[in-house]
Design a protein around this motif. Sequence first.
Motif, PDB file in Angstrom:
ATOM      1  N   GLU A  11     -31.230  68.199  11.165  1.00  0.00           N
ATOM      2  CA  GLU A  11     -32.783  68.559  10.995  1.00  0.00           C
ATOM      3  C   GLU A  11     -33.018  70.121  11.054  1.00  0.00           C
ATOM      4  N   VAL A  12     -32.357  70.796  11.567  1.00  0.00           N
ATOM      5  CA  VAL A  12     -32.643  72.367  11.715  1.00  0.00           C
ATOM      6  C   VAL A  12     -31.535  72.875  10.747  1.00  0.00           C
ATOM      7  N   PHE A  13     -31.105  72.479  10.174  1.00  0.00           N
ATOM      8  CA  PHE A  13     -29.820  73.070   9.323  1.00  0.00           C
ATOM      9  C   PHE A  13     -30.670  74.243   8.589  1.00  0.00           C
ATOM     10  N   ALA A  14     -29.878  75.122   8.571  1.00  0.00           N
ATOM     11  CA  ALA A  14     -30.285  76.525   7.977  1.00  0.00           C
ATOM     12  C   ALA A  14     -29.993  76.761   6.702  1.00  0.00           C
ATOM     13  N   GLY A  15     -28.948  75.999   5.908  1.00  0.00           N
ATOM     14  CA  GLY A  15     -28.661  75.997   4.448  1.00  0.00           C
ATOM     15  C   GLY A  15     -29.531  75.469   3.795  1.00  0.00           C
ATOM     16  N   PRO A  91     -20.644  76.345  10.827  1.00  0.00           N
ATOM     17  CA  PRO A  91     -21.858  76.594  11.574  1.00  0.00           C
ATOM     18  C   PRO A  91     -22.320  78.250  11.600  1.00  0.00           C
ATOM     19  N   ARG A  92     -23.472  78.403  11.411  1.00  0.00           N
ATOM     20  CA  ARG A  92     -23.856  79.992  11.676  1.00  0.00           C
ATOM     21  C   ARG A  92     -23.790  80.165  13.109  1.00  0.00           C
ATOM     22  N   ALA A  93     -23.858  81.504  13.363  1.00  0.00           N
ATOM     23  CA  ALA A  93     -23.769  81.980  14.649  1.00  0.00           C
ATOM     24  C   ALA A  93     -25.057  81.759  15.688  1.00  0.00           C
ATOM     25  N   ALA A  94     -24.833  81.354  16.688  1.00  0.00           N
ATOM     26  CA  ALA A  94     -26.133  81.172  17.428  1.00  0.00           C
ATOM     27  C   ALA A  94     -26.753  82.212  17.606  1.00  0.00           C
ATOM     28  N   PRO A  95     -28.118  82.118  18.056  1.00  0.00           N
ATOM     29  CA  PRO A  95     -28.821  83.423  18.107  1.00  0.00           C
ATOM     30  C   PRO A  95     -28.255  84.486  19.126  1.00  0.00           C
ATOM     31  N   ALA A  96     -27.832  83.969  20.177  1.00  0.00           N
ATOM     32  CA  ALA A  96     -27.257  84.776  21.293  1.00  0.00           C
ATOM     33  C   ALA A  96     -25.870  85.511  20.477  1.00  0.00           C
ATOM     34  N   GLU A  97     -25.132  84.857  19.940  1.00  0.00           N
ATOM     35  CA  GLU A  97     -23.835  85.401  19.181  1.00  0.00           C
ATOM     36  C   GLU A  97     -24.264  86.405  18.282  1.00  0.00           C
ATOM     37  N   ALA A  98     -25.251  86.055  17.409  1.00  0.00           N
ATOM     38  CA  ALA A  98     -25.770  87.051  16.437  1.00  0.00           C
ATOM     39  C   ALA A  98     -26.148  88.233  16.992  1.00  0.00           C
ATOM     40  N   LEU A 125     -10.646  89.301   9.040  1.00  0.00           N
ATOM     41  CA  LEU A 125     -11.787  88.625   8.818  1.00  0.00           C
ATOM     42  C   LEU A 125     -12.887  89.308   8.301  1.00  0.00           C
ATOM     43  N   LYS A 126     -13.614  88.776   7.511  1.00  0.00           N
ATOM     44  CA  LYS A 126     -14.854  89.408   6.722  1.00  0.00           C
ATOM     45  C   LYS A 126     -16.222  88.869   7.287  1.00  0.00           C
ATOM     46  N   TYR A 127     -17.112  89.891   7.494  1.00  0.00           N
ATOM     47  CA  TYR A 127     -18.219  89.649   8.282  1.00  0.00           C
ATOM     48  C   TYR A 127     -19.420  89.111   7.077  1.00  0.00           C
ATOM     49  N   CYS A 128     -20.010  87.755   7.446  1.00  0.00           N
ATOM     50  CA  CYS A 128     -20.958  87.514   6.557  1.00  0.00           C
ATOM     51  C   CYS A 128     -22.343  87.652   7.254  1.00  0.00           C
ATOM     52  N   PHE A 129     -23.297  88.771   6.480  1.00  0.00           N
ATOM     53  CA  PHE A 129     -24.466  89.288   7.085  1.00  0.00           C
ATOM     54  C   PHE A 129     -25.615  87.976   6.970  1.00  0.00           C
ATOM     55  N   THR A 130     -25.295  86.986   6.032  1.00  0.00           N
ATOM     56  CA  THR A 130     -26.197  85.772   6.382  1.00  0.00           C
ATOM     57  C   THR A 130     -26.065  84.920   7.464  1.00  0.00           C
ATOM     58  N   CYS A 131     -24.661  84.451   7.741  1.00  0.00           N
ATOM     59  CA  CYS A 131     -24.377  83.608   8.771  1.00  0.00           C
ATOM     60  C   CYS A 131     -24.076  84.151  10.012  1.00  0.00           C
ATOM     61  N   LYS A 132     -24.505  85.653  10.113  1.00  0.00           N
ATOM     62  CA  LYS A 132     -24.129  86.609  11.335  1.00  0.00           C
ATOM     63  C   LYS A 132     -22.948  86.142  12.054  1.00  0.00           C
ATOM     64  N   MET A 133     -21.394  86.240  11.035  1.00  0.00           N
ATOM     65  CA  MET A 133     -20.401  85.801  12.037  1.00  0.00           C
ATOM     66  C   MET A 133     -19.074  86.419  11.045  1.00  0.00           C
ATOM     67  N   PHE A 134     -18.116  86.853  11.759  1.00  0.00           N
ATOM     68  CA  PHE A 134     -16.834  86.848  10.968  1.00  0.00           C
ATOM     69  C   PHE A 134     -16.276  85.534  10.582  1.00  0.00           C
ATOM     70  N   CYS A 145     -25.755  77.047  -2.123  1.00  0.00           N
ATOM     71  CA  CYS A 145     -26.002  76.188  -0.839  1.00  0.00           C
ATOM     72  C   CYS A 145     -26.425  76.977   0.217  1.00  0.00           C
ATOM     73  N   ASP A 146     -26.041  78.340   0.369  1.00  0.00           N
ATOM     74  CA  ASP A 146     -26.345  79.339   1.310  1.00  0.00           C
ATOM     75  C   ASP A 146     -25.935  79.182   2.611  1.00  0.00           C
ATOM     76  N   ASN A 147     -24.264  78.587   2.620  1.00  0.00           N
ATOM     77  CA  ASN A 147     -23.471  78.375   3.510  1.00  0.00           C
ATOM     78  C   ASN A 147     -22.112  78.921   3.429  1.00  0.00           C
ATOM     79  N   CYS A 148     -21.681  79.280   4.594  1.00  0.00           N
ATOM     80  CA  CYS A 148     -20.197  79.869   4.391  1.00  0.00           C
ATOM     81  C   CYS A 148     -19.191  78.418   4.456  1.00  0.00           C
TER      82      CYS A 148
END
Length: 262
Positions: A11-15, A91-98, A125-134, A145-148
Amino acid sequence: MASRRVTRKWEVFAGRNRFWCDGRLMTAPQPGVFALTLALICGTCALHFAFDCPFLAARVSGAVPALGAALCGATLAALLRTALSDPGIIPRAAPAEAAALEPPDAGRPPPRAREVLVRGRPVKLKYCFTCKMFRPPRASHCSLCDNCVDRFDHHCPWVGNCVGKRNYRYFYAFVVSLSFLAVFVFACAVAHLALLARGAGLAAALRASPASALVAAVCFLSVWSVLGLAGFHTYLASTDQTTNEDVSLHLTSTFLSISYLY
């Protein structure tokens, strides 16, 4: 006192994916082409079962409808499993991880890549600036789809979903079964017309069963691309590659060749 409703992750999916049946099924943001694929397969098979199968079952063998039903069922099952399942979304990085990777007071973004040791071997590992993670190796970000997606192969509009680690085997089964189905239905339609044309001529056969001519034409136009796609993915599976990796390799080779010439 009413129980508090739990908010689920979908329900809160970012993609941009769409979710159905309380999050159990998911599709791409624009599944219209998938509906067209489903309509073409179902429509062609319906004409085949309505016109070709009764004639061939009486004149050739009763196994013709059974084999056609088995191929059609396997094709539709693989298509629906590919189109409605998770392709391997990371899954995208949590706010604290980002925030840890991109602190607001750092003044510069994190590095585009970094190396980690996995079983004593360096892995990039490549960094994704959208998902805020390696993201893991062989993963890539789908712009539609805006997802890794883990082990991203490609985004297929015909199945209305990305093809990745978790649904690639169903996609491959769909392509292979569709190849067999197209060849089988085409052969049945041609056999139907050929048997009708004996003594009466081809024009009379076409007037007697125009649906068979339509089915034969649709299968003839589509079977070449389907067979080519099945062969291409058989090559990819045998060499442990993805479509994304194969295309990137050929683009790199082409760029290097052009650079060498100039």
